[in-house]
Structures are given as structure tokens and as C-alpha cells.
Design an enzyme around this catalytic site. Structure first.
Site, PDB file in Angstrom:
ATOM      1  N   ASP A 100       0.858  -1.172   0.000  1.00 33.01           N
ATOM      2  CA  ASP A 100       0.000   0.000   0.000  1.00 33.01           C
ATOM      3  C   ASP A 100       0.901   1.230   0.000  1.00 33.01           C
ATOM      4  OD1 ASP A 100      -2.322   1.604   0.559  1.00 33.01           O
ATOM      5  OD2 ASP A 100      -3.161  -0.155   1.566  1.00 33.01           O
ATOM      6  N   ASP A 204      -3.164   4.688  -2.176  1.00 29.95           N
ATOM      7  CA  ASP A 204      -4.174   5.216  -1.254  1.00 29.95           C
ATOM      8  C   ASP A 204      -4.738   6.554  -1.759  1.00 29.95           C
ATOM      9  OD1 ASP A 204      -5.346   4.805   1.430  1.00 29.95           O
ATOM     10  OD2 ASP A 204      -4.366   6.704   1.900  1.00 29.95           O
ATOM     11  N   GLU A 270      -6.794   3.517  -5.462  1.00 31.24           N
ATOM     12  CA  GLU A 270      -8.030   3.676  -4.687  1.00 31.24           C
ATOM     13  C   GLU A 270      -8.614   5.021  -5.092  1.00 31.24           C
ATOM     14  OE1 GLU A 270      -9.884   4.129  -0.230  1.00 31.24           O
ATOM     15  OE2 GLU A 270      -7.989   5.043  -0.722  1.00 31.24           O
ATOM     16  N   HIS A 331     -10.967  -3.011   4.160  1.00 30.95           N
ATOM     17  CA  HIS A 331     -10.791  -2.601   5.557  1.00 30.95           C
ATOM     18  C   HIS A 331     -11.557  -1.317   5.895  1.00 30.95           C
ATOM     19  CE1 HIS A 331      -8.126  -0.316   3.099  1.00 30.95           C
ATOM     20  NE2 HIS A 331      -7.940   0.528   4.091  1.00 30.95           N
ATOM     21  N   ASP A 332     -12.220  -0.715   4.931  1.00 32.88           N
ATOM     22  CA  ASP A 332     -12.998   0.505   5.181  1.00 32.88           C
ATOM     23  C   ASP A 332     -14.503   0.251   5.089  1.00 32.88           C
ATOM     24  OD1 ASP A 332     -10.660   2.048   5.321  1.00 32.88           O
ATOM     25  OD2 ASP A 332     -10.664   2.436   3.163  1.00 32.88           O
TER      26      ASP A 332
HETATM   27  C1  GLC Z   1      -7.865   5.253   2.504  1.00 35.24           C
HETATM   28  C2  GLC Z   1      -7.654   4.011   3.312  1.00 35.24           C
HETATM   29  C3  GLC Z   1      -8.186   4.251   4.701  1.00 35.24           C
HETATM   30  C4  GLC Z   1      -7.378   5.360   5.325  1.00 35.24           C
HETATM   31  C5  GLC Z   1      -7.449   6.618   4.477  1.00 35.24           C
HETATM   32  C6  GLC Z   1      -6.401   7.622   4.871  1.00 35.24           C
HETATM   33  O1  GLC Z   1      -9.197   5.508   2.244  1.00 35.24           O
HETATM   34  O2  GLC Z   1      -8.260   2.921   2.694  1.00 35.24           O
HETATM   35  O3  GLC Z   1      -8.141   3.104   5.498  1.00 35.24           O
HETATM   36  O4  GLC Z   1      -7.877   5.632   6.612  1.00 35.24           O
HETATM   37  O5  GLC Z   1      -7.225   6.338   3.100  1.00 35.24           O
HETATM   38  O6  GLC Z   1      -5.131   7.169   4.506  1.00 35.24           O
END
Ligand code: GLC
Length: 550
Positions: A100, A204, A270, A331-332
């Protein structure tokens, strides 16, 4: 035409949240050596690539998405030597590993930020986004931008009497990617891992990397809650802080960086935005990010017509050689099975869909055993987003359709019915998040012994996917949808497969979609699907049965 497929176009990805996969030390937190212990489990499951959420040094205020050093391993998870061993052992087993990469921000404890905030003329000042405030004495934020988690996206810093910008949470200041030194530092971080042999990155909140150079106010609108397919939230349209033109160019630059490496590596962004925006990140000539997450799929109901419409839209937007992705959970987000009434039969239908469409499927750890969504109060959550909203009644937060606490989908993996679900070698230790009470019944060990379990279903289907070229490289031909089922073909010069998914709880009789069909997979290990065929030419699917025919 013989098109060459790269490995990443046909891989299957398994997401590991390192805190929760396997604890090897007994401190109640998962770690890299724990993952090494479980590599053979992953091989047997049949996934091909692992994506790790961040394990870099971090104060863990956002559990690793607040990084203080991009080129090391946090002692909680092990050492660089552990990582190298993990990578070697994964590669020996034919598995790939992607990491990541958080290019958008660091922790506010990162030495870069500590320097940057120390004085206005510090050499690292321009590594972050600092602005004068508005109003008398500059005590009003520089513009109206709202953070992704709600509230003002600027924080006033007493030391230098300026404001810094953050897209997510205040302890995650955004890097200033317009500064060539920052870009070089982040490219170096990427190279550090690529040189060690990692196979790519998940990027990310990539769409937030660049913000408007003029810091113009975002236009107002009436939408309160963020959504998967638009850029409105908290009563503003995120025009100037998301999807800036420089983001799309940056995608191409990053692709060039990873394309310097052989064997090929890959990127998955993402990104939240409209379908057209997602498409633009792939680059005008498929020369941008290799793939991006297509999140609307993660909220799709079990409705063949709606699924058909979305998959058609994806196929139109990203025809071959573009590679879509299919992701239900991470995970979100809430766990996949939660959306399908915790019913393994329904989860099998949705997973068959995911693993037989054209594109890269992402399986979130525990999805293969139907790990449930666990309840946590906002106040007692470890997730900083939940704590931001600690005051909100849970009944209110449920109406959003998403969970305000992300703890519920991050609980420790349920390996067995042993104490602590076999997650930790210490049966007494308090694990970092409580373990779901379901673990005596829902765990890997039990499911291994049951031929009809979700786990064995995933194993069987992933093997079929690996063994059949049409499932890896075939084009997708969707037949018109019906209320009860979906039928589509995967077509490759060497093989054509028909896939039928019965979404209903009733038996279904259909004309065979292929002449003299033979069954290569069914969700039901003892499928009777071809019994009628000899007499009538029809096939019969049991409730929620899904099959692959050739
Ligand atoms: C992304 C990640 C999340 C994180 C956020 C800030 O959305 O998936 O888990 O808290 O970015 O880095």
C-alpha cells in the site's frame, strides 16, 4: 488475434490487514511472521497476489495510514528482514505481493512534517501545503474545503501562524506533490520496495494527491453524505480538491516508473468518483494506472438486473485490453456477507459472479470463510473516524448505509475454535480488537473438513479459474438479464464457457446455453444440473446454484 496477457490482468488478489491476520508473537496484534506461517494456507486457497495494508513505521493513529517512514517496517509487525523473508517465500510459492503506497500524506509525526512545521523558512516547509488564513489576523481557514471525513480540511498551527491542509484527518497532513523534491522522495520510496522485488502498489486515495494550485473555493451543493459515484459531500462539490488534471498526468508518470521494472509490476488506484473519472486514471492509451478499484460493485444488491446494468457499464467503459476490478469489501467497508444476510448460499452466488467476470477480483481476508461484521460502539472504537463521531447515536449512523466505525470489518482472522480463534499463540492475550463471538462455528479449521463450506467453495472455484484460460483471458458476453438469473459467456479462441447464476431461492429450469454441455463447476458439490438434459435439453439449477459449463 493473439493478445499477450500480463500476469496482473488475470490474477486474483487477497487483501491482508496485517494487524488482524496472524499474530506470531503473542502480543495480540498480527505481524509479518504470522503471515509467513500462513503462506501455505493462501496457496491452498488458490489466490495469486497478496495486497498488504501499510506496515511501515507509524504511530498507528490510523493503523498504518499515518506513516513516519516509508522505507521500513514498524516493529509491531516485524523487521525488514522479516519482510524480505516473506517476499522470498511468497515468490517461491508463486505468489505476488503488492504494498500500500500512501502518496497523499504522512503522519504529523513524520520527521519531514516536524521540520516543515518548525519554521516558515525551514527547507522542508514547501513539502506540505501551508497557507495564510483569511479574515482579520488570518484566523479563518484559507478556503472552504472540507475533509473527506467531514469538517474543515485545514488546521491552524500556532508555531508559524499558518494553516496546513489535510484531506483525511488532522494528523495526516497532505504532502505537496507539486514540489519536485517531494515527488522524487516518494518515487524513491516506491523504488526502494520495487528494488526489493515487490510486484506493485495499491495507491491510497490517489484522486486526492493534487489540489488546485489557486486554492479556489469548492462550489456549494445540497448533498451531505459522500457516495461511491459522485464527488459531493458535506454540502460541497469537491471540484478543486479532488481529481485535478495533474492527478491524471501523475498516473501516467507513475506507470512509467513501474514499467522500468521487469518482470512487470502493477498499480491499482483507490479512487472514488464518477465512472468517467475512474476511466481517465487508466490513461488515454491504457498508459496510466494499470487498474483502479471500481467501488460501485461493493454496494450492489443481489439483483440480476442491477448487476447486469453495472457490469455492462463497466465493460463499455473498460473494454479489453483495459482491466476492470471487482471488489466487495475491504478494511474501510462492511464485510461482504453482512450485505447478504449472513447467508453463505448468497455469498457463494456473489463470489461466483466476482470470480468469473472479466477482471481482477479482490478478496478481503476472512471473506472466504464468511467472517461476519462485528458490532463496536463508536466511542469504544479504535478507528479514528469512529472516534471523531463518538457523539452520534448508533441508530442515526446506521441510516447511512455504511458503518461509521471500521473496526467491525477489521477483527482478527478466525483460524480455529481454539481460544482467541487461533489468531494468537497466547490464549490469554487481549487481542487488539475483540474477536467475533462466532469463531467457534465460523473458522478455517472447521470449514476445511466440510466439503460444502464457503472455504472449500472458494478453493474449488479458484482452481477452476486457474485451470481454464477462458476465465483468465476470455472476453465477456452478457446475455440479457432476467429477474431470477444471469447468464454470460467467457470466450477465448481455445475455449468458451457458459456461466449461470441462480439468484433465486427456487429451482430454475432453463434451456441449456451450450450444446452437449459438461459441468466443470457448481456451487453445489453434488450438482444434478445435467440430469434432465438428455431428455429435454433443459438444465435444472437448485436454489442459489451457480454453474460453469463448457
Ligand atoms: C484510505 C484508506 C483508509 C485510510 C485513508 C487515509 O481511504 O483505505 O483506510 O484511513 O485512506 O489514509
Amino acid at each position: 488475434m493473439n493478445v499477450k496477457f500480463e500476469w496482473w490482468q488475470k490474477t486474483t488478489v487477497y487483501q491482508i490487514y496485517p494487524r488482524s491476520f496472524k499474530d506470531s508473537t503473542g502480543d495480540g496484534i498480527g505481524d509479518l511472521r504470522g503471515v509467513i506461517e500462513k503462506l501455505d494456507y493462501l496457496v491452498e486457497l488458490g489466490i495469486e497476489t497478496i495486497w498488504f495494508n501499510p506496515f511501515y513505521p507509524s504511530p498507528q493513529e490510523d493503523h498504518g495510514y499515518d506513516i513516519t517512514n516509508f522505507v521500513d517496517v514498524d516493529p509491531v509487525y516485524g523487521t525488514l528482514a522479516d519482510f524480505d523473508e516473506l517476499l522470498t517465500k511468497a515468490h517461491e510459492r508463486g505468489l505476488k505481493i503488492i504494498l500500500d503506497m500512501v502518496l497523499n500524506h504522512t503522519s504529523d509525526k513524520h520527521p519531514w512534517f516536524l521540520e516543515s512545521r518548525s519554521s516558515r523558512d525551514n527547507p522542508k516547509r514547501e513539502w506540505y501545503i501551508w497557507r495564510e488564513g483569511r479574515g482579520k489576523n488570518g484566523k479563518k481557514p484559507p478556503n472552504n474545503w472540507k475533509a473527506m471525513t467531514g469538517g474543515c480540511a485545514w488546521r491552524y498551527d500556532e508555531t508559524t501562524e499558518q494553516w496546513y491542509y489535510f484531506h483525511f484527518l488532522p494528523f495526516q497532513p497532505d504532502l505537496n506533490m507539486r514540489n519536485p523534491e517531494v515527488k522524487e522522495a516518494m518515487f524513491d520510496a516506491c523504488r526502494f520496495w520495487l528494488d526489493r522485488g515487490v510486484d506493485g502498489f495499491r495507491l491510497d486515495i490517489f484522486h486526492a494527491t493534487f489540489v488546485d494550485a489557486e486554492f479556489r473555493d469548492n462550489p456549494r451543493c445540497w448533498t451531505l453524505l459522500p457516495g461511491e459515484t459522485h464527488n459531493r459531500a458535506f454540502f460541497q462539490e469537491h471540484v478543486y480538491d479532488l481529481h485535478r488534471p495533474e492527478n491524471f498526468e501523475f498516473a501516467i508518470e507513475l506507470r512509467k516508473l513501474i514499467d522500468e521494472y521487469s518482470p512487470p509490476r502493477f498499480l491499482v488506484g483507490e479512487i472514488q468518483g464518477t465512472m468517467d473519472q475512474l476511466r481517465r486514471y487508466y490513461g488515454p492509451n491504457n498508459n496510466g494506472l494499470n487498474t483502479v478499484f471500481i467501488f460501485p460493485f461493493s454496494s450492489i444488491p443481489m439483483n440480476p438486473k442491477k448487476i447486469h446494468a453495472l457490469v455492462s457499464e463497466i465493460e463499455n467503459l473498460l473494454p479489453p485490453p483495459y482491466t476492470p476490478t471487482y471488489v466487495y469489501s475491504n478494511h474501510d467497508r462492511m464485510r461482504m456477507i453482512y450485505r447478504f444476510s449472513n447467508d453463505p448460499a448468497k455469498a457463494k452466488v456473489m463470489a461466483t459472479l466476482q470470480l468469473t467476470l472479466r477482471g481482477v477480483p479482490y478478496i478481503y481476508y476472512g471473506e472466504e470463510i464468511g467472517m461476519p461484521q462485528v458490532k463496536f460502539s463508536l466511542r469504544k472504537s479504535q478507528d479514528p473516524v469512529a472516534r471523531k463521531y463518538w457523539w452520534m447515536p448508533i441508530t442515526q449512523s446506521k441510516r447511512f448505509g455504511f458503518s461509521l466505525t471500521r473496526d467491525g470489518c477489521r477483527t482478527p482472522m478466525q483460524w480455529s475454535a481454539d481460544p482467541n480463534a487461533g489468531f494468537s499463540p497466547d490464549p490469554e492475550v487481549k487481542t487488539w480488537l475483540k474477536i467475533s463471538k462466532t469463531y467457534p462455528k465460523i473458522n478455517v479449521e472447521i470449514q476445511e473438513t466440510d466439503p460444502n463450506s464457503l472455504l472449500n467453495f472458494y478453493r474449488r472455484l479458484l482452481k477452476v479459474r486457474r485451470d481454464n484460460i477462458a476465465l483468465q483471458e476470455g472476453t465477456l458476453q452478457l446475455e440479457p438479464p432476467s429477474k431470477t438469473h444471469l447468464l454470460y459467456f467467457r470466450v477465448h479462441p481455445d475455449q468458451t464457457l457458459a456461466i449461470i447464476l441462480n439468484f433465486s431461492k427456487k429451482q430454475l429450469v432453463l434451456p441449456a446455453p451450450i450444446s452437449t454441455p459438461s459441468l466443470i463447476f457448481s456451487t453445489h458439490p453434488k450438482s444434478q444440473i445435467l440430469l434432465q438434459y438428455e431428455n429435454s435439453g433443459d438444465i435444472l439449477l437448485e436454489p442459489f446454484e451457480c454453474v460453469i459449463l463448457k
